[in-house]
Design a protein around this motif. Structure first.
Motif, PDB file in Angstrom:
ATOM      1  N   ILE A  32       0.918  -1.285  -0.084  1.00  0.00           N
ATOM      2  CA  ILE A  32       0.087  -0.058   0.070  1.00  0.00           C
ATOM      3  C   ILE A  32       0.865   1.394  -0.069  1.00  0.00           C
ATOM      4  CG2 ILE A  32      -1.530   1.311   1.518  1.00  0.00           C
ATOM      5  CD1 ILE A  32      -2.742  -1.345   2.259  1.00  0.00           C
ATOM      6  N   LEU A  33       1.927   1.344   0.743  1.00  0.00           N
ATOM      7  CA  LEU A  33       2.839   2.482   0.923  1.00  0.00           C
ATOM      8  C   LEU A  33       3.738   2.778  -0.416  1.00  0.00           C
ATOM      9  CD1 LEU A  33       4.163   2.199   4.535  1.00  0.00           C
ATOM     10  CD2 LEU A  33       2.252   3.588   3.634  1.00  0.00           C
ATOM     11  N   VAL A  34       3.900   1.532  -0.988  1.00  0.00           N
ATOM     12  CA  VAL A  34       4.699   1.638  -2.278  1.00  0.00           C
ATOM     13  C   VAL A  34       3.452   2.274  -3.481  1.00  0.00           C
ATOM     14  CG1 VAL A  34       5.724   0.457  -4.380  1.00  0.00           C
ATOM     15  CG2 VAL A  34       6.490  -0.031  -1.941  1.00  0.00           C
ATOM     16  N   LYS A  35       2.403   1.928  -3.460  1.00  0.00           N
ATOM     17  CA  LYS A  35       1.421   2.132  -4.323  1.00  0.00           C
ATOM     18  C   LYS A  35       1.197   3.845  -4.115  1.00  0.00           C
ATOM     19  CE  LYS A  35      -2.034  -0.219  -5.462  1.00  0.00           C
ATOM     20  NZ  LYS A  35      -3.261  -1.309  -5.530  1.00  0.00           N
ATOM     21  N   LEU A  36       1.126   4.142  -2.910  1.00  0.00           N
ATOM     22  CA  LEU A  36       0.674   5.546  -2.578  1.00  0.00           C
ATOM     23  C   LEU A  36       1.899   6.419  -3.078  1.00  0.00           C
ATOM     24  CD1 LEU A  36      -0.929   5.496   0.860  1.00  0.00           C
ATOM     25  CD2 LEU A  36      -1.811   6.298  -1.220  1.00  0.00           C
ATOM     26  N   PHE A  37       3.222   5.929  -3.010  1.00  0.00           N
ATOM     27  CA  PHE A  37       4.111   6.626  -3.248  1.00  0.00           C
ATOM     28  C   PHE A  37       4.267   6.567  -4.898  1.00  0.00           C
ATOM     29  CE2 PHE A  37       8.467   6.698  -5.052  1.00  0.00           C
ATOM     30  CZ  PHE A  37       9.004   7.868  -4.450  1.00  0.00           C
ATOM     31  N   ILE A  38       3.848   5.807  -5.584  1.00  0.00           N
ATOM     32  CA  ILE A  38       3.760   5.934  -6.922  1.00  0.00           C
ATOM     33  C   ILE A  38       2.813   6.803  -7.521  1.00  0.00           C
ATOM     34  CG2 ILE A  38       2.924   4.242  -9.101  1.00  0.00           C
ATOM     35  CD1 ILE A  38       4.595   2.132  -7.903  1.00  0.00           C
ATOM     36  N   PHE A  39       1.700   6.677  -6.755  1.00  0.00           N
ATOM     37  CA  PHE A  39       0.537   7.873  -7.126  1.00  0.00           C
ATOM     38  C   PHE A  39       0.843   9.235  -6.909  1.00  0.00           C
ATOM     39  CE2 PHE A  39      -2.938   4.117  -6.164  1.00  0.00           C
ATOM     40  CZ  PHE A  39      -2.810   3.856  -7.359  1.00  0.00           C
ATOM     41  N   PHE A  40       1.508   9.379  -5.824  1.00  0.00           N
ATOM     42  CA  PHE A  40       1.579  10.957  -5.346  1.00  0.00           C
ATOM     43  C   PHE A  40       2.856  11.431  -5.764  1.00  0.00           C
ATOM     44  CE2 PHE A  40      -1.605   9.419  -2.395  1.00  0.00           C
ATOM     45  CZ  PHE A  40      -2.733  10.374  -2.667  1.00  0.00           C
ATOM     46  N   ALA A  41       3.926  10.682  -6.069  1.00  0.00           N
ATOM     47  CA  ALA A  41       5.394  11.103  -6.412  1.00  0.00           C
ATOM     48  C   ALA A  41       5.526  11.096  -7.972  1.00  0.00           C
ATOM     49  CB  ALA A  41       6.285  10.644  -5.559  1.00  0.00           C
ATOM     50  N   ILE A  42       5.348   9.644  -8.430  1.00  0.00           N
ATOM     51  CA  ILE A  42       5.879   9.506  -9.823  1.00  0.00           C
ATOM     52  C   ILE A  42       4.930  10.026 -10.804  1.00  0.00           C
ATOM     53  CG2 ILE A  42       6.548   7.763 -11.463  1.00  0.00           C
ATOM     54  CD1 ILE A  42       8.177   6.872  -9.264  1.00  0.00           C
ATOM     55  N   LEU A  43       3.528   9.713 -10.589  1.00  0.00           N
ATOM     56  CA  LEU A  43       2.616  10.325 -11.396  1.00  0.00           C
ATOM     57  C   LEU A  43       2.328  11.760 -11.510  1.00  0.00           C
ATOM     58  CD1 LEU A  43      -0.146   7.700 -10.896  1.00  0.00           C
ATOM     59  CD2 LEU A  43       1.151   7.917 -12.859  1.00  0.00           C
ATOM     60  N   LYS A  44       2.768  12.541 -10.496  1.00  0.00           N
ATOM     61  CA  LYS A  44       2.728  13.884 -10.485  1.00  0.00           C
ATOM     62  C   LYS A  44       3.705  14.513 -11.174  1.00  0.00           C
ATOM     63  CE  LYS A  44       3.006  18.019  -7.298  1.00  0.00           C
ATOM     64  NZ  LYS A  44       3.587  18.706  -8.194  1.00  0.00           N
ATOM     65  N   LEU A  45       4.907  14.057 -11.096  1.00  0.00           N
ATOM     66  CA  LEU A  45       6.037  14.511 -12.154  1.00  0.00           C
ATOM     67  C   LEU A  45       5.712  14.435 -13.383  1.00  0.00           C
ATOM     68  CD1 LEU A  45       9.188  12.950 -10.300  1.00  0.00           C
ATOM     69  CD2 LEU A  45       8.234  15.131 -10.000  1.00  0.00           C
ATOM     70  N   PHE A  46       5.030  13.248 -13.920  1.00  0.00           N
ATOM     71  CA  PHE A  46       4.705  12.933 -15.325  1.00  0.00           C
ATOM     72  C   PHE A  46       3.561  13.539 -15.805  1.00  0.00           C
ATOM     73  CE2 PHE A  46       7.824   9.449 -14.254  1.00  0.00           C
ATOM     74  CZ  PHE A  46       8.816  10.097 -14.925  1.00  0.00           C
ATOM     75  N   PHE A  47       2.538  13.443 -15.134  1.00  0.00           N
ATOM     76  CA  PHE A  47       1.325  13.930 -15.711  1.00  0.00           C
ATOM     77  C   PHE A  47       0.651  15.014 -15.129  1.00  0.00           C
ATOM     78  CE2 PHE A  47       1.377   9.053 -16.125  1.00  0.00           C
ATOM     79  CZ  PHE A  47       1.266   9.263 -17.228  1.00  0.00           C
ATOM     80  N   PHE A  48       1.188  15.677 -14.180  1.00  0.00           N
ATOM     81  CA  PHE A  48       0.748  16.942 -13.522  1.00  0.00           C
ATOM     82  C   PHE A  48       1.833  18.055 -13.492  1.00  0.00           C
ATOM     83  CE2 PHE A  48      -1.784  13.494 -11.840  1.00  0.00           C
ATOM     84  CZ  PHE A  48      -3.211  13.946 -12.248  1.00  0.00           C
TER      85      PHE A  48
END
Length: 72
Positions: A32-48
């Motif tokens: 769950i923590l890894v998924k949250l990190f992916i959602f909020f850190a990695i996706l924000k960098l590329f898509f927002f």
């Protein structure tokens, strides 16, 4: 007041002991923590991207742009 304190102590100790005795749950929490990190850190960098920072030079211009977008 002692009744409330003992209730909160019992509730806290229940959760603490529950997390200590977890075996599969620890792996699930890690997932769950890894998924949250992916959602909020990695996706924000590329898509927002930060559009305001790229289009406006200072905070006053950014504020004016947001204000005009909200009042339209």
């Amino acid at each position: 007041m002692t009744g409330e304190t003992s209730f909160f102590k019992r509730m806290t100790s229940m959760y603490v002991e529950g997390f200590r005795q977890m075996t599969v749950g620890r792996k699930l929490w890690l997932l769950i923590l890894v998924k949250l990190f992916i959602f909020f850190a990695i996706l924000k960098l590329f898509f927002f991207p930060d559009i305001l920072a790229t289009h406006y030079d200072n905070d006053a211009d950014r504020a004016a742009a947001v204000r005009s977008a909200l009042t339209k």
